[in-house]
Design an enzyme around this catalytic site. Structure first.
Site, PDB file in Angstrom:
ATOM      1  N   GLU A 284     -19.218  -0.858  16.226  1.00 56.77           N
ATOM      2  CA  GLU A 284     -18.495  -0.894  14.956  1.00 56.77           C
ATOM      3  C   GLU A 284     -19.246  -0.155  13.849  1.00 56.77           C
ATOM      4  OE1 GLU A 284     -15.995  -1.459  13.203  1.00 56.77           O
ATOM      5  OE2 GLU A 284     -14.576  -2.769  14.246  1.00 56.77           O
TER       6      GLU A 284
ATOM      7  N   GLU B 278       0.820  -1.215   0.000  1.00 54.29           N
ATOM      8  CA  GLU B 278       0.000   0.000   0.000  1.00 54.29           C
ATOM      9  C   GLU B 278       0.851   1.261   0.000  1.00 54.29           C
ATOM     10  OE1 GLU B 278      -2.699  -3.235   1.461  1.00 54.29           O
ATOM     11  OE2 GLU B 278      -0.596  -2.662   1.822  1.00 54.29           O
TER      12      GLU B 278
END
Length: 497
Positions: free
Chosen positions: A278, A229
């Site tokens: 979440e 990444e």
């Protein structure tokens, strides 16, 4: 594009447009910091910087680094500035730039040549390590503990050094030297963790907190296995990221990071982690044993800043941080498959449960396919990709809709989806286990039936009979539209309406 190379440069850029709120009053890490942050997100107020934290010396904290703004022109300014575009740009510009970077050669990071790098201004090793000195927030009332890692990068490398992965996965504070780690086995972090287990060694890891602002977005992007990444971010900005070697693990870390935590994740030791509220937007209700990270070093900048996310109802970093990158990767995959897709967007206000795929208005003429065949082709690409792992519901539209406007998406879905034959199902597809709509057996299998809501019109009407929007741009002559726009302030209105 303007490449901001530190969290502090990011904060300064947002100060210039009034999107930072410095808080000098003492606040408590125990729920107060996160409550202020959640309230700021609900109001889309400037992001809070906490300069004085109760019983914490030498550290600050930053809330809502990826939140939205109430200012219409600057709605996506935090995401835009992080990824180098103008603060008032459409977020679709970011998506197109992320897609363009996927087509370019990767630019690997380089080792910083500076003798003194910011992330090593202070070094704690061995007995000096004390996670309890960091401003780790207790975020939600029913969370199983304090969460240190909610908006940083977990950096791991395969045992042979061929692949380095950067990802965001939550980590809960246990004590001075231990963290409990969420490591999903089917995500890249879990795959590399498994490789170290095969070798019979704990997994070396570095956690970079307060990194340069573009990194969390590529860390949340579902690029393929074996793609670094950090090298992708280099391709995005057309210049390499500067790294420096960690103190106690063989990992390179961002030179300008605010805080670096180093250690090894055990394959034996576990600790009860969670629950935690979440991204679906509901209060967490259960925890489970998770692997333990044993910390061997902490390095940090003077007066370091810990960024954190407050997950919950949309919109927060859990939605912007992986919503936009996932949309970009999906768009790249669909275009690479030769499908006439104009744009992909994850509806942030849906807590990332809806993805919108918009195709060209002339898709029927250029493909000679039915809308069902187009939908099936799109589903076979998306639902079989890493990008589609967390997406169970796709709304398929023509591109006369502004996909970033939830009001338009709702109208188009409600008015164009047939109540009986618009749904196209894809059974037994891979799915993460956090959505509350899942049945217990689906969570156990990481599988669910997914759906595309086919709202396409082009093959249901003759070309000259297709429905046209009745809006300002279509229901009045162009000359009159121009007159109204030119005289808008003369009628007594402001630019904002």
């Amino acid at each position: 594009m303007k490449h901001l190379k530190s969290l502090r440069a990011f904060i300064e850029a947002l100060k210039q447009i009034g999107e930072v709120q410095e808080i000098d009053e003492e606040v408590d890490w125990d729920l107060e910091m996160s409550a202020i942050t959640r309230r700021s997100m609900d109001l889309r107020a400037p992001m809070p910087v906490f300069n004085k934290i109760k019983n914490i010396a030498g550290f600050r904290a930053l809330g809502a680094p990826g939140g939205l703004s109430a200012k219409k022109s600057y709605k996506y300014s935090r995401v835009n500035i992080a990824l180098g575009v103008e603060a008032d740009a459409s977020p679709l510009e970011v998506i197109e730039k992320l897609v363009a970077a996927r087509k370019r050669d990767l630019i690997p990071p380089v080792i910083s040549q500076n003798k003194k790098v910011p992330c090593k201004e202070n070094v704690w090793i061995g007995d000096d390590v004390d996670l309890l000195k960091l401003p780790t927030p207790k975020i939600h009332m029913k969370d199983g503990g304090r969460y240190l890692q909610t908006f940083g990068l977990n950096i791991v490398t395969t045992p042979d050094g061929s692949w380095t992965n950067w990802s965001i996965n939550r980590m809960m504070l246990i004590d001075k030297t231990r963290l409990a780690c969420l490591i999903p086995p089917n995500q890249h972090l879990g795959m590399i963790h498994a490789k170290w287990k095969e070798k019979g060694a704990p997994t070396p890891v570095a956690i970079a907190l307060g990194v340069e602002p573009g990194l969390p977005y590529v860390g949340g992007m579902p690029v393929p296995e074996n793609v670094d990444e950090a090298a992708y971010l280099g391709a995005y900005f057309n210049e390499p990221l500067e790294l420096v070697r960690a103190e106690t693990v063989n990992i390179l870390v961002p030179a300008t990071a605010e805080i670096i935590i180093e250690g090894h994740i055990s394959h034996i030791d576990v600790y009860e982690e969670g629950p935690m509220d979440e991204y679906p937007g509901y209060v967490g209700d259960e925890g489970s044993p998770k692997p333990v990270l044993h910390v061997s070093a902490i390095t940090y900048r003077d007066n370091a800043i810990l960024p954190f996310a407050v997950a919950g109802t949309p919109v927060d970093e859990n939605h912007t941080g992986w919503g936009l990158p996932h949309a970009a990767e999906t768009l790249y995959l669909l275009r690479s498959s030769g499908l006439p897709v104009s744009m992909c967007w994850i509806v942030l206000e849906s807590a990332n449960h809806w993805m919108v795929v918009a195709v060209r208005k002339d898709w029927h003429e250029i493909t000679n396919l039915s809308s069902k065949e187009v939908a099936e082709a799109i589903g076979n690409v998306v639902f079989h990709s890493k990008a589609g792992f967390g997406i169970a519901k796709i709304i398929l539209l023509e591109d006369d809709i502004d996909v970033t406007n939830p009001e338009e998406v709702i109208w188009a879905f409600a008015s164009r989806a047939h109540p009986y034959h618009s749904e196209i199902y894809f059974s037994e597809q891979a799915q993460n286990i956090l959505p509350v709509f899942l049945e217990p057996t689906e969570k156990q299998r990481f599988k669910v039936t997914k759906v595309i809501y086919n709202c396409l019109l082009a093959d249901r009407f003759d070309r000259d009979k297709r429905p046209v929007r009745s809006d300002f741009n279509n229901a009045w002559p162009a000359s009159l539209q121009e007159k109204v726009l030119q005289n808008w302030k003369n009628y007594g209105y402001s630019d904002e309406g």
